[in-house]
Structure formats: C-alpha cells, structure tokens
Design an enzyme around this catalytic site. Structure first.
Site, PDB file in Angstrom:
ATOM      1  N   SER A 140      10.257  12.611 -32.608  1.00 50.39           N
ATOM      2  CA  SER A 140      10.464  11.272 -32.045  1.00 50.39           C
ATOM      3  C   SER A 140      11.364  11.411 -30.830  1.00 50.39           C
ATOM      4  O   SER A 140      11.847  12.510 -30.509  1.00 50.39           O
ATOM      5  CB  SER A 140      11.110  10.344 -33.082  1.00 50.39           C
ATOM      6  OG  SER A 140      12.427  10.783 -33.382  1.00 50.39           O
ATOM      7  N   ASP A 141      11.612  10.306 -30.144  1.00 50.23           N
ATOM      8  CA  ASP A 141      12.504  10.353 -28.988  1.00 50.23           C
ATOM      9  C   ASP A 141      13.917  10.762 -29.383  1.00 50.23           C
ATOM     10  O   ASP A 141      14.634  11.414 -28.614  1.00 50.23           O
ATOM     11  CB  ASP A 141      12.526   8.993 -28.288  1.00 50.23           C
ATOM     12  CG  ASP A 141      11.214   8.677 -27.593  1.00 50.23           C
ATOM     13  OD1 ASP A 141      10.473   9.632 -27.269  1.00 50.23           O
ATOM     14  OD2 ASP A 141      10.918   7.484 -27.383  1.00 50.23           O
ATOM     15  N   CYS A 142      14.341  10.341 -30.573  1.00 46.46           N
ATOM     16  CA  CYS A 142      15.679  10.719 -31.048  1.00 46.46           C
ATOM     17  C   CYS A 142      15.725  12.181 -31.481  1.00 46.46           C
ATOM     18  O   CYS A 142      16.740  12.859 -31.311  1.00 46.46           O
ATOM     19  CB  CYS A 142      16.097   9.848 -32.221  1.00 46.46           C
ATOM     20  SG  CYS A 142      16.369   8.114 -31.826  1.00 46.46           S
ATOM     21  N   TYR A 143      14.631  12.648 -32.054  1.00 47.72           N
ATOM     22  CA  TYR A 143      14.591  13.977 -32.660  1.00 47.72           C
ATOM     23  C   TYR A 143      13.354  14.725 -32.166  1.00 47.72           C
ATOM     24  O   TYR A 143      12.309  14.743 -32.820  1.00 47.72           O
ATOM     25  CB  TYR A 143      14.575  13.864 -34.187  1.00 47.72           C
ATOM     26  CG  TYR A 143      15.768  13.144 -34.749  1.00 47.72           C
ATOM     27  CD1 TYR A 143      16.999  13.788 -34.882  1.00 47.72           C
ATOM     28  CD2 TYR A 143      15.678  11.805 -35.146  1.00 47.72           C
ATOM     29  CE1 TYR A 143      18.098  13.129 -35.392  1.00 47.72           C
ATOM     30  CE2 TYR A 143      16.775  11.145 -35.658  1.00 47.72           C
ATOM     31  CZ  TYR A 143      17.986  11.800 -35.781  1.00 47.72           C
ATOM     32  OH  TYR A 143      19.084  11.147 -36.295  1.00 47.72           O
TER      33      TYR A 143
END
Length: 402
Positions: A140-143
């Site tokens: 994901s964008d966070c991870y």
C-alpha cells in the site's frame, strides 16, 4: 471469627525480609504436625507450583519497522507460521503452531522440522538463539514493501511477551484407551486395552486446588511465569468454575482456568521448554508458581488438602466424542502410586506434568519472596465464579435450518 491479615502487611514483612514463607508441601506437613491454628500463626505466604504442558499459550512479538516499511500479512519463524492479522509488524506465535508442509520459500519441511512447533521457537527466543523470519506484506502507499527476510533474536525485537489465553487448569482428567489400537493424544500415546493411564496435573501441589474458590487469586495477581514475573489478566478460556465439587471445595474435573501474561525477555529456559507429542503436535512446557497470602485460617484449611483429598475422572479416549465415557474417579494419591485399578484390572499410571519441576517452581518462588525480590499484588477484580461451559453441538445441516 478467625484472625485476618492483609496483603499490605505481608508485603511490608517481605520488603524487610522478615516474612515466613513455606511451600505448599511444607504447609501440609506442618498442619499434620501442629494443626491449623498454629500453622496459621507461623506463616505469611504459601508458594505453589506446576510444570506442565500449556497448549493455549503463545508469544506476542513486535519486530520494529523496516525501511521501506512492510505491513506483514503472512509470516514464518523458522518455518512455523505466526499470526499476522494485527498491526503491521505485530505477530502472535501460538505454542501449538505447526510448520507448513511448505514454508514461505516454497521449500518442503523435512521430517525433523515437523517435530518442532511454536513452543520450540519461543524457547529458542528465550535462549537468545537466532530465528529465521520470512514475511510477505500487503503493499500500500503506507507500506510499499512486499516481502522481507532476516534473522531475529530476543535482543533485536521490541516486545516479546507470553500472552496465554488458558493456563493453570484447576483440575483435569486421566486419559485411558479401552480400544484396540494406540491413540496419539494431547496426553501422549495411550496404549490399547487399558495399557496405561496418563494424568496431566500435579495434584495437591497445583496452585488453584489450594485456592478452590479463587478467594486469593484474581485479576492483577502476580505469579511466577517461566522464571520471570507474570500477571493474571483474567479468566482463562474454557473457565468452568461451576464444575461439581467435593465437600472440601475441590472440583472433580476440569474447572477454573486463568489467562496470564509476562515478559518473555526476562524468562529462563529452565522453566520454559518446547515439546512435541508424537503424531499429535507441538506444545510448551511451562513453570507457573502462584503465591498464596495466608490471610485467614480458612486459607490454611484449603491448603492442607492432600493427594488423598483430590480426585480426577478416568476418561476413555477410544470413544471419539466430546463427552466420553468414564471409569469413575480416582484420587491423585492412587495416580501417584504408579497404578490404579479399572474394573479390577491394574493399570500403570504416569504424570504428564513434572512433579519434581513443579516442586522446584514452588521452591524458586519461595526463594524470591524470602529475598524480598517478589511481593504480592492485591487483585483489582475477582475471577468470575459463575461461568457455564458452552459446547458447539449443532451440526452444519441444523445451522442451515435455524
């Protein structure tokens, strides 16, 4: 009305190293010698202990974030799957977790690896040994990271603590096998035609049999857990305090249980061992000791019970049902004699719990208290005493009709 003491007054004596502490076996012997009243006047704390398999146990681990970060959704520790449905790098490793036939690398686990499980990895981490970690992430964008491999140890991770949903069965069963083939069970192999009887409980040594109505142990109580300090965090799973009881208030079968947690980074492998039951699976042997404050003569009466005063049901595992037939009740004195009689046939017995190690746990906890290193904790709330046991009896076809 019997004279009362308080935990605060006992702790004051512990801090000044003036407390009198007996193991529960020492108390039982003193009561036989001098009676309840004199024993009560002489002792402040009684220590109990057990060293037995604890299937419903496991460890919480926080790995710390990688760079770039990963949100772990599948993970293996030495080929043993850990639960990753928590925070990004939080893992829960169950003591009975078994290796996948193939691990994250796609390599098939060999026969030796299949004899290892979560309990063995927990032991290795307590020992400070390196453990191989393989992880797959949800991108994901966070991870943004998709996978990660490394070697961890207890010094390279943040939190590492035992979080055990069910420990310290107040009592348990005796397993036998009246069938015609060996049965491989959570009590170990049961030989056919009543070839052996296995009991998992240390009897009158055991912590909760000496506090049958849970008047002294509650949420927040401090315990000896794997060689470190642990805490009771609530009732354990399958907690069943409404089990039938003898006049001395001890239950005739599985009854109360406790959920317990403690810092595994401080634990000692002398009191924590991975184990494996052939053709059944892995588990964890764990030493747990409970200090009982001597607050009244009634407490001394409860702790004075012997193995002759405590019974367990003899259960036939050859009947594959939730409720299995029994061959009646036997005392722990009979079990510890090495033989019991079932329908006139002598049957050899063996304990799954280590009786010598259970005694050592009680002795070790006694040493801590005498040295002023371990004080007692006042429970913040009682353990519930009104829980019923709810089985799952409905079949799938019946559920569809409900």
């Amino acid at each position: 009305m019997s004279k009362q003491r308080t935990i605060a007054s006992i702790n004051d004596k512990i801090r000044r190293q003036q407390a009198t502490v007996w193991t529960v076996e020492e108390l039982k012997a003193r009561v036989r010698e001098v009676g309840t009243a004199k024993a009560f006047a002489s002792v402040d704390v009684v220590t109990t202990g057990t060293f037995e398999p604890v299937e419903s146990s496991g460890a919480m681990l926080n790995l710390g974030h990688t760079d770039p970060p990963i949100n772990i959704r599948q993970c293996w520790l030495d080929g043993i799957p850990a639960y990753a449905g928590l925070g990004a790098v939080d893992l829960y490793l169950g003591a009975t977790a078994m290796p996948d036939y193939t691990d994250a690398s796609g390599m098939e686990a060999d026969a030796a690896a299949r004899d290892r499980g979560g309990g063995h990895v927990i032991e290795d981490l307590v020992l400070g040994k390196p453990v191989q970690l393989r992880a797959l992430g949800q991108v994901s964008d966070c991870y943004p990271r998709a996978s990660f491999e490394t070697t961890i140890s207890r010094t390279t991770i943040n939190q590492f603590y035992l979080l055990n949903p069910r420990n310290l069965y107040q009592n348990f069963i005796v397993g036998v096998n009246a069938g015609d083939r060996v049965l491989y069970t959570y009590l170990g192999p049961l030989q056919p035609h009543l070839g052996n009887a296995v009991y998992s409980h240390p009897g009158a040594l055991s912590p909760l049999l000496n506090d049958p109505d849970l008047q002294l142990v509650g949420i927040g109580s401090k315990v000896f857990l794997g060689g470190a300090t642990g805490y009771v965090i609530g009732e354990g799973t399958q907690h069943f305090p409404l089990q039938k009881r003898l006049p001395n208030r001890t239950p005739i079968g599985p009854a109360a249980t406790l959920a317990i947690a403690g810092d595994a980074k401080l634990m000692d492998s002398r009191w924590l061992r991975g184990c494996y039951f052939p053709n059944y699976g892995p588990s964890l042997m764990l030493g747990i000791g409970v200090p009982l404050p001597v607050l009244s003569e009634d407490m001394v009466v409860h702790c004075a019970i012997g193995d002759d005063d405590v019974v367990a049901p003899v259960v036939d595992f050859s009947i594959p049902r939730r409720v299995r037939p029994t061959f009646g009740l036997v005392t722990y004195a009979q079990l510890k004699s090495g033989r019991i009689s079932i329908e006139g046939k002598p049957v050899r017995t063996a304990p799954l719990a280590s009786i010598p190690k259970s005694r050592q746990v009680a002795e070790e906890l006694k040493k801590w208290i005498l040295a002023g290193q371990f004080t007692l904790a006042e429970p913040v709330a009682p353990i519930p005493k009104d829980r019923t046991f709810l089985p799952q009896d409905r079949l799938g076809s019946q559920i569809a009709l409900d």
